[in-house]
Design a protein around this motif. Sequence first.
Motif, PDB file in Angstrom:
ATOM      1  N   VAL A 114       0.848  -1.195   0.000  1.00  0.00           N
ATOM      2  CA  VAL A 114       0.000   0.000   0.000  1.00  0.00           C
ATOM      3  C   VAL A 114       0.882   1.243   0.000  1.00  0.00           C
ATOM      4  CG1 VAL A 114      -1.838   1.274   1.171  1.00  0.00           C
ATOM      5  CG2 VAL A 114      -1.769  -1.227   1.292  1.00  0.00           C
ATOM      6  N   THR A 115       0.741   2.058  -1.021  1.00  0.00           N
ATOM      7  CA  THR A 115       1.462   3.323  -1.107  1.00  0.00           C
ATOM      8  C   THR A 115       0.608   4.419  -0.489  1.00  0.00           C
ATOM      9  OG1 THR A 115       2.544   2.616  -3.147  1.00  0.00           O
ATOM     10  CG2 THR A 115       2.540   4.975  -2.661  1.00  0.00           C
ATOM     11  N   LEU A 116       1.186   5.207   0.391  1.00  0.00           N
ATOM     12  CA  LEU A 116       0.459   6.315   1.004  1.00  0.00           C
ATOM     13  C   LEU A 116       0.346   7.467   0.013  1.00  0.00           C
ATOM     14  CD1 LEU A 116       1.972   6.205   4.587  1.00  0.00           C
ATOM     15  CD2 LEU A 116      -0.345   5.590   3.912  1.00  0.00           C
ATOM     16  N   LYS A 117      -0.814   8.089  -0.029  1.00  0.00           N
ATOM     17  CA  LYS A 117      -1.131   9.068  -1.068  1.00  0.00           C
ATOM     18  C   LYS A 117      -0.517  10.438  -0.790  1.00  0.00           C
ATOM     19  CE  LYS A 117      -5.524   6.890  -2.332  1.00  0.00           C
ATOM     20  NZ  LYS A 117      -6.994   7.088  -2.446  1.00  0.00           N
ATOM     21  N   ASP A 118      -0.309  11.148  -1.894  1.00  0.00           N
ATOM     22  CA  ASP A 118       0.106  12.548  -1.792  1.00  0.00           C
ATOM     23  C   ASP A 118      -1.132  13.437  -1.690  1.00  0.00           C
ATOM     24  OD1 ASP A 118      -0.697  13.729  -4.624  1.00  0.00           O
ATOM     25  OD2 ASP A 118       0.201  11.759  -4.983  1.00  0.00           O
ATOM     26  N   ASN A 119      -0.922  14.683  -1.341  1.00  0.00           N
ATOM     27  CA  ASN A 119      -1.992  15.685  -1.318  1.00  0.00           C
ATOM     28  C   ASN A 119      -1.704  16.776  -2.352  1.00  0.00           C
ATOM     29  OD1 ASN A 119      -3.497  14.523   0.886  1.00  0.00           O
ATOM     30  ND2 ASN A 119      -1.880  15.240   2.242  1.00  0.00           N
ATOM     31  N   PHE A 120      -1.134  16.336  -3.465  1.00  0.00           N
ATOM     32  CA  PHE A 120      -0.729  17.276  -4.506  1.00  0.00           C
ATOM     33  C   PHE A 120      -1.945  17.937  -5.153  1.00  0.00           C
ATOM     34  CE2 PHE A 120       0.136  17.982  -9.067  1.00  0.00           C
ATOM     35  CZ  PHE A 120       1.124  18.948  -8.955  1.00  0.00           C
ATOM     36  N   GLN A 121      -1.871  19.268  -5.296  1.00  0.00           N
ATOM     37  CA  GLN A 121      -2.865  20.039  -6.035  1.00  0.00           C
ATOM     38  C   GLN A 121      -2.119  20.861  -7.085  1.00  0.00           C
ATOM     39  OE1 GLN A 121      -4.681  21.828  -2.289  1.00  0.00           O
ATOM     40  NE2 GLN A 121      -6.478  21.694  -3.603  1.00  0.00           N
ATOM     41  N   ARG A 122      -2.457  20.634  -8.332  1.00  0.00           N
ATOM     42  CA  ARG A 122      -1.766  21.383  -9.373  1.00  0.00           C
ATOM     43  C   ARG A 122      -2.169  22.858  -9.341  1.00  0.00           C
ATOM     44  NH1 ARG A 122       0.893  18.887 -13.079  1.00  0.00           N
ATOM     45  NH2 ARG A 122      -0.519  17.092 -13.055  1.00  0.00           N
ATOM     46  N   ILE A 123      -3.431  23.100  -9.094  1.00  0.00           N
ATOM     47  CA  ILE A 123      -3.911  24.480  -8.965  1.00  0.00           C
ATOM     48  C   ILE A 123      -4.295  24.704  -7.515  1.00  0.00           C
ATOM     49  CG2 ILE A 123      -5.644  26.159  -9.682  1.00  0.00           C
ATOM     50  CD1 ILE A 123      -5.827  24.698 -12.334  1.00  0.00           C
ATOM     51  N   LYS A 124      -3.560  25.607  -6.858  1.00  0.00           N
ATOM     52  CA  LYS A 124      -3.779  25.862  -5.448  1.00  0.00           C
ATOM     53  C   LYS A 124      -4.367  27.255  -5.240  1.00  0.00           C
ATOM     54  CE  LYS A 124       0.298  23.172  -4.079  1.00  0.00           C
ATOM     55  NZ  LYS A 124       1.608  23.253  -3.383  1.00  0.00           N
ATOM     56  N   PRO A 125      -5.419  27.365  -4.458  1.00  0.00           N
ATOM     57  CA  PRO A 125      -5.932  28.689  -4.116  1.00  0.00           C
ATOM     58  C   PRO A 125      -5.002  29.374  -3.122  1.00  0.00           C
ATOM     59  CG  PRO A 125      -7.150  26.996  -2.935  1.00  0.00           C
ATOM     60  CD  PRO A 125      -6.211  26.272  -3.864  1.00  0.00           C
ATOM     61  N   ASP A 126      -4.880  30.661  -3.246  1.00  0.00           N
ATOM     62  CA  ASP A 126      -4.049  31.427  -2.325  1.00  0.00           C
ATOM     63  C   ASP A 126      -4.696  32.785  -2.137  1.00  0.00           C
ATOM     64  OD1 ASP A 126      -2.036  32.081  -0.616  1.00  0.00           O
ATOM     65  OD2 ASP A 126      -0.472  32.271  -2.144  1.00  0.00           O
ATOM     66  N   SER A 127      -4.305  33.476  -1.095  1.00  0.00           N
ATOM     67  CA  SER A 127      -4.850  34.816  -0.861  1.00  0.00           C
ATOM     68  C   SER A 127      -3.842  35.639  -0.071  1.00  0.00           C
ATOM     69  CB  SER A 127      -6.181  34.754  -0.106  1.00  0.00           C
ATOM     70  OG  SER A 127      -6.005  34.190   1.175  1.00  0.00           O
ATOM     71  N   LYS A 128      -3.909  36.960  -0.277  1.00  0.00           N
ATOM     72  CA  LYS A 128      -3.093  37.903   0.471  1.00  0.00           C
ATOM     73  C   LYS A 128      -4.026  38.967   1.049  1.00  0.00           C
ATOM     74  CE  LYS A 128       0.804  35.948  -0.658  1.00  0.00           C
ATOM     75  NZ  LYS A 128       1.638  35.261   0.327  1.00  0.00           N
ATOM     76  N   MET A 129      -3.749  39.412   2.289  1.00  0.00           N
ATOM     77  CA  MET A 129      -4.644  40.370   2.946  1.00  0.00           C
ATOM     78  C   MET A 129      -3.854  41.482   3.630  1.00  0.00           C
ATOM     79  SD  MET A 129      -7.487  37.773   4.603  1.00  0.00           S
ATOM     80  CE  MET A 129      -6.248  36.644   5.222  1.00  0.00           C
TER      81      MET A 129
END
Length: 571
Positions: A165-180
């Motif tokens: 069993v390979t443990l999964k990644d949490n890769f997101q190619r498009i990541k939301p971000d914000s600056k305040m």
Amino acid sequence: MKNVRFISVAVIIVSLILTSCGGINKMKDGASILKYTVTPAVLEMHGGKVTFSVTGKCPEKFFNKKATMTLKPVIKYAGQTLELPTKAYQGESVQGNNEVISYTGGGEMKYSATFDYKDEMITSELVMNASIQVGTKTPIEVPGTKIADGVIATPNLVSKDPKGVTLKDNFQRIKPDSKMADIHYAIQQSNIRPEELKQEDVKKFEEFLNTLKNNPRATLKSLQLDAYASPDGALTLNEKVSGGRKGSADKFLTEKAKKAGLTVDANIYNAKSTTEDWDGFKSQVEASSIQDKELILRVLSMYSDPDVREKEIKNMAATFDVLAKEILPKLRRSDLKANLEITGYTDDELKTLAVSKPDTLDIEEMLFAAGLLDNADAKLALYQKAAERFPNDDRPKNNAGVMLMKQGKIAEAKEAFESAKAIKESDAVNCNLGAVAMLQGDMVKAEELLTSALGAGEAANYNLGTIKIIKGEYQAAVNYFGAMCEGNAGLAILLQGNNDGALKNLECITDPAAVVYYMKAIIGARTQNENLLFTNLRSAVGKDAKYKEMAKKDLEFRNFFEKETFKSIVQ
């Protein structure tokens, strides 16, 4: 004369006894042609052992009343002989503890045994030897009789390679971000004070806007401006103040965006003002430790009219002074927020960086990139690099263990799994440790670990199903495999005797190995379907020539050994 007569009488008496009880030689001759029924007719291996039973039918007037007959079965294989436990039967006149066979009525001699299977026994014979003895006289040996062939070892077609069993990644190619950033104002003022523009969050916000245009991976999705007035003072005044703050912040934001080369239009930009920020006031009070905190919150819950709220709160003179110093100044502000999306590396970029510059990738990118690599050594190297860079993450250690296990480096794999478990115990890691135990031959430990790791899903169930086949517990194996389209799943069904169900399962395998075709050939032999048998046997030996020699000896095909088509396939 008297002596002669006495001897004659004695001879007659002995003769009568031997005749009535069946002479030993007569019994010996009869023993060599006794009919034995063996179950199963062809010996079979299950769970690494061969179990069989024998029934020998003794006809009337066969078993001498004074004789003891000992069954001495043996297995003959590859020039060797395996002696099995003996079992004795006795005539009616023998003083002993063995089962008795009647002289006049005959009877049945029943025998059963279990022995450990060896691969050489696939071509073997079960031979029934026996000896007959009267009293203390020398036993007479009865010539051995072959009573069964052996051994069908179809369970050995099980694939003993467990699944990891390979443990999964949490890769997101498009990541939301914000600056305040927050711009704060003096009481009842809407102009932006110079010192506000020097605040760290405002400076970083401005710097961020300046980097967007030159960052091809960043996409500005929205700009949000929210201007507020604190809930003290007249409503009309606060409405004017909040609107003015919106205007000054809007001017600041649009100018900075334009200077940064950004296009700000109605599709992404939204500016609004809130006359009195009662929600913000409530949140600040709840988070504070002021003396009359609960009383203030009660006022807010009892009254919705802003004028009444303000009046009631101002009546708490000491408390209002604290509010004026600690709470209200925080509410006189304009909130600036930029929402964006960051597009990560493409698959091709990740594969290149994974090999050439793995240190430039974060943990999620490294785990995801490993799944893109075709080369097993490169994949292992990337997992090991990730484990080195992120020593507190169990995933790269576990995944490196899976790769090592596939490469047959069992001791190294076990070490990697144990390192992962030391960081975080999980069903996946326990499943993998169970797989290691399987490969090391410790089925007890393997079953214990896998049973505790059923949350790992299909891999744990598959591995347990495989263990159950090895142990000869076929129904349990079928239960674990469920609806899996796997060679071992089909084998478990076949070993239950369900030919149709096994064939259906094996047919659903999308990329069948040679052993799958071989199993389908067995089904053809069992069901007397020559087309199914020969077509699949031909496919099996075409994929792996070892099945030629196997089929020549496999008693599953015993009824077809002399068929010309069979011979042409295995020659």
